[in-house]
Design a protein around this motif. Sequence first.
Motif, mmCIF file in Angstrom:
data_model
loop_
_atom_site.group_PDB
_atom_site.id
_atom_site.type_symbol
_atom_site.label_atom_id
_atom_site.label_comp_id
_atom_site.label_asym_id
_atom_site.label_seq_id
_atom_site.Cartn_x
_atom_site.Cartn_y
_atom_site.Cartn_z
ATOM 1 N N PHE A 125 7.783 12.798 3.499
ATOM 2 C CA PHE A 125 7.731 12.664 2.032
ATOM 3 C C PHE A 125 6.331 12.269 1.583
ATOM 4 N N TYR A 126 5.742 11.335 2.297
ATOM 5 C CA TYR A 126 4.435 10.817 1.891
ATOM 6 C C TYR A 126 3.306 11.611 2.533
ATOM 7 N N ARG A 186 12.266 11.504 7.184
ATOM 8 C CA ARG A 186 12.212 11.777 5.750
ATOM 9 C C ARG A 186 11.004 11.072 5.117
ATOM 10 N N ILE A 187 10.827 9.812 5.472
ATOM 11 C CA ILE A 187 9.696 9.050 4.924
ATOM 12 C C ILE A 187 8.378 9.668 5.406
ATOM 13 N N ALA A 220 1.558 5.515 0.088
ATOM 14 C CA ALA A 220 1.289 6.431 1.189
ATOM 15 C C ALA A 220 1.082 7.851 0.679
ATOM 16 N N GLY A 221 0.639 7.944 -0.559
ATOM 17 C CA GLY A 221 0.295 9.269 -1.065
ATOM 18 C C GLY A 221 1.479 10.034 -1.620
ATOM 19 N N ALA A 222 1.959 9.630 -2.776
ATOM 20 C CA ALA A 222 2.996 10.394 -3.463
ATOM 21 C C ALA A 222 2.821 10.140 -4.954
ATOM 22 N N ILE A 276 0.830 -1.207 0.000
ATOM 23 C CA ILE A 276 0.000 0.000 0.000
ATOM 24 C C ILE A 276 0.862 1.255 0.000
ATOM 25 N N SER A 312 7.910 -3.559 5.480
ATOM 26 C CA SER A 312 8.693 -2.375 5.160
ATOM 27 C C SER A 312 8.382 -1.254 6.152
ATOM 28 N N LEU A 313 9.299 -0.302 6.234
ATOM 29 C CA LEU A 313 9.103 0.824 7.146
ATOM 30 C C LEU A 313 7.774 1.523 6.860
ATOM 31 N N ILE A 314 7.447 1.629 5.578
ATOM 32 C CA ILE A 314 6.211 2.329 5.224
ATOM 33 C C ILE A 314 4.997 1.611 5.776
ATOM 34 N N SER A 322 9.599 2.718 -3.260
ATOM 35 C CA SER A 322 8.558 2.808 -2.240
ATOM 36 C C SER A 322 8.179 1.423 -1.695
ATOM 37 N N ILE A 323 8.143 0.427 -2.590
ATOM 38 C CA ILE A 323 7.845 -0.939 -2.125
ATOM 39 C C ILE A 323 8.942 -1.421 -1.178
ATOM 40 N N GLU A 324 10.175 -0.979 -1.444
ATOM 41 C CA GLU A 324 11.289 -1.372 -0.573
ATOM 42 C C GLU A 324 11.237 -0.639 0.761
ATOM 43 N N GLY A 325 10.247 0.243 0.915
ATOM 44 C CA GLY A 325 10.064 0.921 2.199
ATOM 45 C C GLY A 325 10.819 2.226 2.292
ATOM 46 N N LYS A 326 11.306 2.701 1.158
ATOM 47 C CA LYS A 326 12.100 3.929 1.179
ATOM 48 C C LYS A 326 11.288 5.103 0.630
ATOM 49 N N VAL A 327 11.920 6.255 0.635
ATOM 50 C CA VAL A 327 11.326 7.422 0.020
ATOM 51 C C VAL A 327 11.211 7.163 -1.485
ATOM 52 N N GLU A 380 16.032 9.293 8.605
ATOM 53 C CA GLU A 380 15.465 8.540 7.490
ATOM 54 C C GLU A 380 13.962 8.316 7.730
#
Lengths: 621, 168
Positions: free
Chosen positions: B62-63, B58-59, A303-305, A301, B22-24, A317-322, B55
């Motif tokens: 960012f979102y 940042r996430i 997160a709105g970008a 899922i 994942s972090l997200i 993003s899937i990897e959990g990064k920016v 970090e």
Amino acid sequence: MRNLQAGLKSPADLELMRKRLKEARGRRENYLAVCGDTGCTVWGSNTIKDSLQDCLKRKGFLEKVDIKFTGCLGLCESGPVIIVFPQEIFYQKVKEADIEEIIDKTVLKGEVVERLLYEDPTSGQKYIYASDIPFYKNQVRVLLGNNWINDPNSIEDYIAIDGYKALGRALTEMSPAEVVEEIKISHLRGRGGAGFPTGRKWEECYKASSDHKYIICNADEGDPGAFMDRSLLEGNPHAVLEGLIIGGYAVGASEGIIYIRAEYPTAVDKLSLAINNAEKLGLLGENIMGSGFNFYVSISIGAGAFVCGETSALVSSIEGKVGEPRQKPPHLVERGLWNKPTVVNNVETLANVPYIILNGAGEFCRTGTKESRGTKIFSLVGKVNNTGLVEVPLGITLREIIFEIGGGIKDGGKFKAVQTGGPSGGCLPEMFLDSPVDFEELKAAGSMMGSGGMIVMDEETCMIDVARYFLRFLKDESCGKCFSCREGISRMLEIADSIARGTGSLEELELLKELGSAVKDSSMCGLGQSSANPVLSTIRYFEDEYKDHILENKCPAGVCRELISFDIDSVFCNTCGACIKNCPASAVCEDKEGQPVIIQEACSKCGTCLETCKHGAVLKR
Amino acid sequence: MQDLKGDLSVLDKPVAGNNGVSLISAMHDIQEKYSYLPEEVLRELAAETDTPLIEIYRIATFYKHFSLTPKGKHRIVSCTGTACHVRGIEVVNTEVSRLLGVEPGSTTADGKYSLETVNCLGACALAPLVVIDGEYYGNMTASRIRKIIRKHDKKTEKTACSCSSSAK
């Protein structure tokens, strides 16, 4: 966890199941399709469905008549929409009070309830059958057509209409290379925006050697004004899932990921259920239908970008990064998710795959133009009469979409422009109404196909305001990695703002053009490269409107707040006082003669006076 | 104030790599529980996953979906998609801001309402569209939103009153 014991052991098992389901379905041809998509549920289709059920139960017909809570039926403007089968009688704007009559007259006796029929906004003609309504008649509903006969929550419904047959065929009768070849022959192009040939993408990934590959379904539908992917996922999730599994088989991936926006919770629910049901039947998981092919699907899922619609940002993003895009090459088919070969396809692209495998590339190619084959779903919105979801053959003209299917401009207005391609696209004026809609034509005109948002604009839409709107959107959504995109968009917005306020100059207009092409040339990803399209296309086709703002301090459309004012015409005013009572800013007062006047300094230009005045005495200048 | 220290119990799987969460998605879970991302919990997440706090920050910034400040008790979400824009959502937003005294993205001083904007809710046929506490209101105008908020105000006041009276 995965119940393989009860699953289908072979495509023959699936065919057996299908035969049983088809027979059962044949016995129950009386059913009501109630649109359960977001549009209609907001109009109250949930209650309609429950009332229909209650009413049938009361009358003792629940066993004989099915109610299907379906995906989008298309004509969102007229919700809640229901279609009575087998006759296909179409009812719109159905209220709870109409239910009893629909059951008594239409369902039980086959009679028509006149007042619920669709009436053409221009001709005033009423239509009984869905397929006669110009909105549907002029469409080719290859993907959306199944929404009418399908309960998206039921895998059985999907199987009964030949669902997963293409998968069975691919797994047993075709090698992965043959599947890739079939898609290549079909000329299927990515429906997410850029139109890259799907077969070529698959071929590159197929050829990449690796112990692990991924296939990703891009459901990060970020274009504002576009909701095709949401409706496909909510209305026919299994078609997308089947396309994804076939894609996985073709490119040699054992894992599929569906990346979906957080703003679409209903789609996530329906998709999760679909995955679960497919797993239970053994259509997903280990050794699918005894073919030896293993494939697993998960949902990720967002997160709105907006930028995450760009494939390398999406992977990040899937990897959990920016979600920042990266330089390509290496392309994702070489180094994608977790550095493994990855192919990313849009929702609609994947939904086309089962159709192609089942009916052959030749059949698919029969629709569309030479370079753009097949159909495309558009969300037809804005100032158009029949707002909704339409599926048309590529190559159809804009005029056919907007005036024949869309029923023309709302409130008798005049067509000014149509915006396609979202924030990366442009606004096309009247001269393009007869141009065919395909990838190349739209690009040549300064816009693009994009994912399929089609926003119709009338004379009351200001093009500077539209350009400013997209710039504001892109300024917020630029990831900030490239200087030209980050700063360029902000500077373009400043100029557009200044023009909209009436403080711009002709030099600034020239600078805006120059900046636009500079950002286009020097940004790394698609977002930046196309960010100037809304500005450049509006300047290209509506330069006079820019000049009206700059030289005359006028907004001809009456939108830019700094350039408009409201006044009361004493000739028409009958001093009823509605404007005084309703003005939220208390900016309307009576003068000595008891005549309402607007105090300009206090006016917030919300337009409430114009909206509430029944005598047409409020003027917008 | 609630003690949030060390509370990562919302996460049912370890966070890390391609086999964990994942972090997200961890942050999705945290936000679902608290309606925002509390600093204490993010600090804990950083420590737990051996990720620099910057970090995580940042996430979180960012979102768009993530919020570092608590949301209001009632959430007004207005759609600013193209269809809503063309059909006049801006006038509606200005009116909500004026009525409640908040800019989009912030919460009223009493914590009652927060006003958020979202790029597109995908229900463009109903444009302009405002969602209040999950309920969709289509074809919005400045005067209609005024009535709706007033009505909503009265309704919530009433429930607040009946709560306090039943507490007596």
